[in-house]
Each structure stands twice: as C-alpha cells, then as structure tokens.
Scaffold this active site. Structure first.
Site, mmCIF file in Angstrom:
data_model
loop_
_atom_site.group_PDB
_atom_site.id
_atom_site.type_symbol
_atom_site.label_atom_id
_atom_site.label_comp_id
_atom_site.label_asym_id
_atom_site.label_seq_id
_atom_site.Cartn_x
_atom_site.Cartn_y
_atom_site.Cartn_z
ATOM 1 N N ASN A 208 0.854 -1.191 0.000
ATOM 2 C CA ASN A 208 0.000 0.000 0.000
ATOM 3 C C ASN A 208 0.893 1.246 0.000
ATOM 4 O O ASN A 208 2.113 1.141 0.048
ATOM 5 C CB ASN A 208 -0.946 -0.023 1.212
ATOM 6 C CG ASN A 208 -0.182 -0.167 2.505
ATOM 7 O OD1 ASN A 208 0.565 0.712 2.889
ATOM 8 N ND2 ASN A 208 -0.354 -1.306 3.173
ATOM 9 N N ASP A 274 -4.227 -6.646 4.888
ATOM 10 C CA ASP A 274 -5.189 -7.585 5.477
ATOM 11 C C ASP A 274 -5.075 -8.985 4.878
ATOM 12 O O ASP A 274 -5.464 -9.961 5.499
ATOM 13 C CB ASP A 274 -6.614 -7.050 5.280
ATOM 14 C CG ASP A 274 -6.850 -5.810 6.137
ATOM 15 O OD1 ASP A 274 -6.329 -5.775 7.265
ATOM 16 O OD2 ASP A 274 -7.535 -4.880 5.666
ATOM 17 N N LYS A 284 9.896 -16.302 -10.947
ATOM 18 C CA LYS A 284 9.085 -15.246 -11.548
ATOM 19 C C LYS A 284 7.991 -15.907 -12.385
ATOM 20 O O LYS A 284 8.290 -16.654 -13.323
ATOM 21 C CB LYS A 284 9.967 -14.361 -12.433
ATOM 22 C CG LYS A 284 9.200 -13.271 -13.127
ATOM 23 C CD LYS A 284 10.107 -12.386 -13.959
ATOM 24 C CE LYS A 284 9.296 -11.400 -14.748
ATOM 25 N NZ LYS A 284 9.171 -11.678 -16.155
ATOM 26 N N PHE A 322 -4.197 2.715 14.938
ATOM 27 C CA PHE A 322 -4.485 3.760 13.965
ATOM 28 C C PHE A 322 -5.635 3.261 13.118
ATOM 29 O O PHE A 322 -5.882 2.062 13.029
ATOM 30 C CB PHE A 322 -3.259 4.039 13.080
ATOM 31 C CG PHE A 322 -2.436 5.175 13.590
ATOM 32 C CD1 PHE A 322 -1.682 5.022 14.733
ATOM 33 C CD2 PHE A 322 -2.421 6.404 12.935
ATOM 34 C CE1 PHE A 322 -0.925 6.073 15.231
ATOM 35 C CE2 PHE A 322 -1.661 7.453 13.408
ATOM 36 C CZ PHE A 322 -0.914 7.290 14.554
ATOM 37 N N LYS A 336 -14.337 0.460 15.167
ATOM 38 C CA LYS A 336 -13.038 -0.236 15.133
ATOM 39 C C LYS A 336 -12.387 -0.286 16.520
ATOM 40 O O LYS A 336 -11.798 -1.286 16.906
ATOM 41 C CB LYS A 336 -12.107 0.466 14.142
ATOM 42 C CG LYS A 336 -11.265 -0.495 13.324
ATOM 43 C CD LYS A 336 -10.470 0.210 12.259
ATOM 44 C CE LYS A 336 -11.022 -0.042 10.875
ATOM 45 N NZ LYS A 336 -10.225 0.602 9.827
ATOM 46 N N LYS A 340 -11.445 -3.868 17.997
ATOM 47 C CA LYS A 340 -10.041 -4.251 18.225
ATOM 48 C C LYS A 340 -9.749 -4.383 19.721
ATOM 49 O O LYS A 340 -8.874 -5.140 20.119
ATOM 50 C CB LYS A 340 -9.091 -3.199 17.632
ATOM 51 C CG LYS A 340 -9.293 -2.941 16.149
ATOM 52 C CD LYS A 340 -8.387 -3.796 15.308
ATOM 53 C CE LYS A 340 -8.495 -3.410 13.837
ATOM 54 N NZ LYS A 340 -7.625 -4.179 12.968
HETATM 55 N N1 CTP Z 1 -3.899 -3.785 11.862
HETATM 56 C C1 CTP Z 1 -3.230 -4.897 12.319
HETATM 57 N N2 CTP Z 1 -3.276 -6.046 11.588
HETATM 58 C C2 CTP Z 1 -3.961 -6.122 10.439
HETATM 59 C C3 CTP Z 1 -4.654 -4.972 9.978
HETATM 60 C C4 CTP Z 1 -4.589 -3.835 10.700
HETATM 61 O O1 CTP Z 1 -2.603 -4.853 13.361
HETATM 62 N N3 CTP Z 1 -3.987 -7.245 9.752
HETATM 63 C C5 CTP Z 1 -3.863 -2.583 12.681
HETATM 64 C C6 CTP Z 1 -3.252 -1.354 12.027
HETATM 65 O O2 CTP Z 1 -1.856 -1.257 12.319
HETATM 66 C C7 CTP Z 1 -4.019 -0.219 12.657
HETATM 67 C C8 CTP Z 1 -5.403 -0.812 12.930
HETATM 68 O O3 CTP Z 1 -5.208 -2.228 12.944
HETATM 69 O O4 CTP Z 1 -3.482 0.180 13.879
HETATM 70 C C9 CTP Z 1 -6.478 -0.472 11.955
HETATM 71 O O5 CTP Z 1 -6.037 -0.686 10.635
HETATM 72 P P1 CTP Z 1 -7.012 -0.376 9.409
HETATM 73 O O6 CTP Z 1 -6.283 -0.682 8.151
HETATM 74 O O7 CTP Z 1 -7.633 0.964 9.566
HETATM 75 O O8 CTP Z 1 -8.188 -1.391 9.665
HETATM 76 P P2 CTP Z 1 -8.381 -2.903 9.356
HETATM 77 O O9 CTP Z 1 -8.357 -3.640 10.638
HETATM 78 O O10 CTP Z 1 -7.410 -3.373 8.327
HETATM 79 O O11 CTP Z 1 -9.861 -2.935 8.798
HETATM 80 P P3 CTP Z 1 -10.427 -2.404 7.365
HETATM 81 O O12 CTP Z 1 -9.296 -2.516 6.381
HETATM 82 O O13 CTP Z 1 -11.539 -3.303 7.084
HETATM 83 O O14 CTP Z 1 -10.856 -0.990 7.586
#
Ligand code: CTP
Length: 394
Positions: A208, A274, A284, A322, A336, A340
């Site tokens: 990303n 995710d 490759k 975050f 969230k 979490k």
């Molecule tokens: N995070 C994590 N592990 C993951 C995804 C996210 O620890 N696999 C943590 C990120 O570091 C951040 C928080 O969860 O502190 C929220 O991340 P975000 O990308 O906003 O949310 P997601 O949990 O990925 O949910 P979504 O993408 O559905 O919004």
C-alpha cells in the site's frame, strides 16, 4: 530553570564561536552545570582560558589524557544530559553524519546516546552545498535537532543563509528538550510503521502507499522524550534507537510478539495488509497464452492489533491503534476501537490529498475507549506525534 542539568557545549572552528561565550553565561545564569569541549580549530577563535572561566570547568580538547581512568569521550558522554554543538561547521557536521571520530568532540558525538542539538554556521555557499545538505538530512533523520542558520549579512562578507541562529533560540530549545525529555524516561515503547509487503512471487508483491512517516515521527518524538524505543518498520531508516526491519505482516506479528512482554506501550501506526497470497511462487511467474485473466488466491493475515489486545490480561501494555478510513471516519473509527479492543484509536482520513498517506502533514482525531475524543487540526506529522504522545500519557 536548568538547576541540576549537565550541558555539554561543543564548539567547532567558526567565527561564530565567540558568541558561544554568551551562551555559556546564559546556561550558567539558569544554574546549569556546563562543560565545554572544543575542536582544535575552535581555539583559533576563542581561548581555552575564557571558556574555562565562563564554564568554571576544565575545557576538553585532547582525546586521551594520561590522568583519566576512563577515555575522555566516554566520561563526557556519560555525564551530560544534552550536547549542544554550536557553531557547527560543515566539516564537523560531515564527520558526525558519517561516523567519523577524529577528535574529542566528534568522538563524544558518536558515543552520545542523549539528545544532541546542532546549530550550524557557515558561508551561504557551503550551507547550500549538496553534500552538506545531504549530511543535514541524514542527521535530522537520525533524530538530531538542527537549529537552522539564519539569513543575513555573514562575517565572510556574503549575504545569505548561514548565520548562527539566535542564542535565545539555542537556549530555549535546550530548555524545551530537557523538559520534554523527562516525560517518558524509563518507558519501553514499541511503534510500528510503514506498509507491509506481501510477496506474490520473487519479483512481485502486494502493498500500500503508506510511507511510514507518522510512525517514524512518533518514534523520534518518544525517543526525544526519554523513552526506550523500538521501531518495527518496513521502511529503511537509520536511528539512534532500536530499529527492527520487517517485510510482511507475519514478520511484524513475530517482532511485536517478541517484545510484547517488556513493553509499556504499543502504537500500531503501520498499514498492515489484510491479505497475503496463499501460495508464493519461488520463481518469476510467466504469463500464459490461455485466456486474459489470472487469479491470485489470498488468505487473511493475522490482525496484530486485535491479537495483542486479546493477549494482554490487564490494561498493560497501553495499546494504541491507527485507523485509516476513506469514508465515515468517526463512525467507522468508533466501531473499530471496540472491535479491536485497544485503549486509543487515532483516526486518519486517507481520502484527502493534503494529509495522511505519504504527506508530511496529518489531521487526526484521537478516540479513547472511555468515549472521549480530541480533534487535532492539520499540522506537521512531527507536531501531531507530539500531541498524540501527550494525549495518551496525560
Ligand atoms: N492492523 C493490524 N493487523 C492487520 C490490519 C490492521 O494490526 N492485519 C492494525 C493497524 O496497524 C491499525 C489498525 O489495525 O493500527 C487499523 O487498521 P485499518 O487498516 O484501519 O483497519 P483494518 O483492521 O485493516 O480494517 P479495514 O481494512 O476493514 O478498515
């Protein structure tokens, strides 16, 4: 104001060296204990006797003294709470940025683990030189505080940027650094930063746009406030604190897990992917002639934040997440935070181009588990980092 503080004033060979006599007096008037170290060229501009009288301490120039049981650079580094290098010449800046220790002053700077303020002063052409600017960036990235020179009439007859900043600015920054430094002393803080990299084959990956800037700003700020910092990051950085370089979400999960027990606070600023490819080819992958589409099967990555919140038995360590949202920021952030199970969630609007991902600026809302929230207006990520740490450690 500076009672009980040990300030190491380090003077290099520039005409502005004479101004530092007054800076020493300012520190002394504020009750600081001042020691002075000079490069041999600094003594062309000020005398040892003057500095000795003003600081009421012996002045260090020689690196090795037969009377000392400990090498001089170590004893100076151990004793001081802060090192203030002023004026700093292009030569000394270059040496420190590149780990060169060829005199007492540069050896102390290399061994010093507490904050270092650098106030450069030089000819404007030297200040604009690409190599000098590269060295300045290197030092800034490594956590040194640079007090930029001012523009104006220079002693060499030129007009431009290069004049030592005001003594008041150096004094105030010293005071501010020593005051904030205390706040997080003894705290072990782990911060994650950057976007994880999930390989598909040997040359391709899923990731990303996260630059890691917010997490790095938090780590720098916590370090300046005296914390023992571990930065777990996907971005290459050189820092004066512990940096654990990782690539994938699983690497990050392992690194966070290893430090979990010794940590007082974990801030998950990383953009963790995710999903990852279920099967990673160890070659490759080639395109095929049968059809125009291919599918990559993805599996869910561990949710590190959720996992560490579930793992803790009490409210220790403090856990901050975050939240990157492109719509319904506050509503999604509130959900969230509960899902979490963390103590604070920093909500970040990633749909705006002037803040967030890759930008040097951010605008966030800090939500706490007890329902409070605080909006921080748009500011540099370094300032946002300061406010976040202040809010969670209030
Ligand atoms: N995070 C994590 N592990 C993951 C995804 C996210 O620890 N696999 C943590 C990120 O570091 C951040 C928080 O969860 O502190 C929220 O991340 P975000 O990308 O906003 O949310 P997601 O949990 O990925 O949910 P979504 O993408 O559905 O919004």
């Amino acid at each position: 104001m500076l009672s009980g503080k040990n300030i190491l004033v380090a003077i290099t060979g520039g005409i502005a060296a004479y101004k530092i006599c007054e800076l020493i007096r300012m520190y002394k008037r504020a009750n600081a204990n001042v020691r002075v170290v000079c490069t041999p060229s600094a003594l062309h501009f000020v005398t040892k006797l003057t500095l000795q009288n003003l600081s009421q301490n012996e002045v260090g120039v020689e690196e090795f003294s037969p009377e000392q049981y400990k090498p001089e650079h170590i004893s100076y580094a151990d004793e001081a709470d802060i090192m203030v290098i002023a004026p700093a010449t292009a030569n000394t800046i270059g040496k420190i940025a590149n780990g060169i220790c060829d005199n007492l002053l540069t050896s102390i700077a290399c061994a010093f683990t507490k904050p270092i303020l650098i106030a450069p002063a030089m000819n404007c052409g030297m200040w604009d030189n690409n190599f000098v600017q590269e060295n300045i960036s290197k030092l800034k990235n490594a956590g040194f505080t640079i007090l930029e020179p001012e523009s104006g009439f220079l002693a060499c007859g030129y007009e431009g940027k290069g004049r030592l900043c005001s003594l008041e600015e150096i004094f105030n920054k010293t005071l501010e650094t020593l005051q904030t430094q205390k706040k997080l002393t003894g705290k072990n803080i782990l911060i994650t930063a950057g976007g994880t990299i999930e390989p598909i084959d040997t040359v391709r990956y899923i990731s990303n746009y996260s630059s890691g800037k917010m997490g790095i700003a938090l780590a720098d700020c916590a370090y300046k406030q005296g914390a023992n910092v571990e930065l777990v990051t996907t971005v290459d950085v050189e820092k004066p604190y512990t940096v654990t370089k990782v690539k994938t979400a699983q690497d990050m999960q392992k690194a966070v897990g290893q430090s979990f027990a010794q940590t007082d606070c974990i801030i998950m600023a990383a953009a963790v992917a995710d999903y990852r490819a279920k099967n990673v080819a160890n070659y490759k992958m080639k395109k095929t002639d049968d059809g125009n589409e291919i599918s990559i099967e993805l599996v869910k990555n561990p949710d590190i934040l959720k996992e560490i919140c579930q793992k803790r038995t009490t409210s220790h360590p403090l856990i901050v997440g975050f939240c990157a949202e492109s719509e319904n920021l506050l509503k999604n952030a509130k959900e969230k935070l509960v899902k979490k199970g963390c103590d604070y969630l920093i909500a970040n609007d990633i749909s705006r181009k002037d803040i967030g991902f890759s930008s040097d600026y951010n605008e966030v809302t800090i939500l706490s588990k007890n329902g409070d929230f605080k909006k921080l207006p748009r500011a540099a990520k370094t300032e946002i980092a300061k406010s976040i740490l202040e809010a969670i450690y209030e």
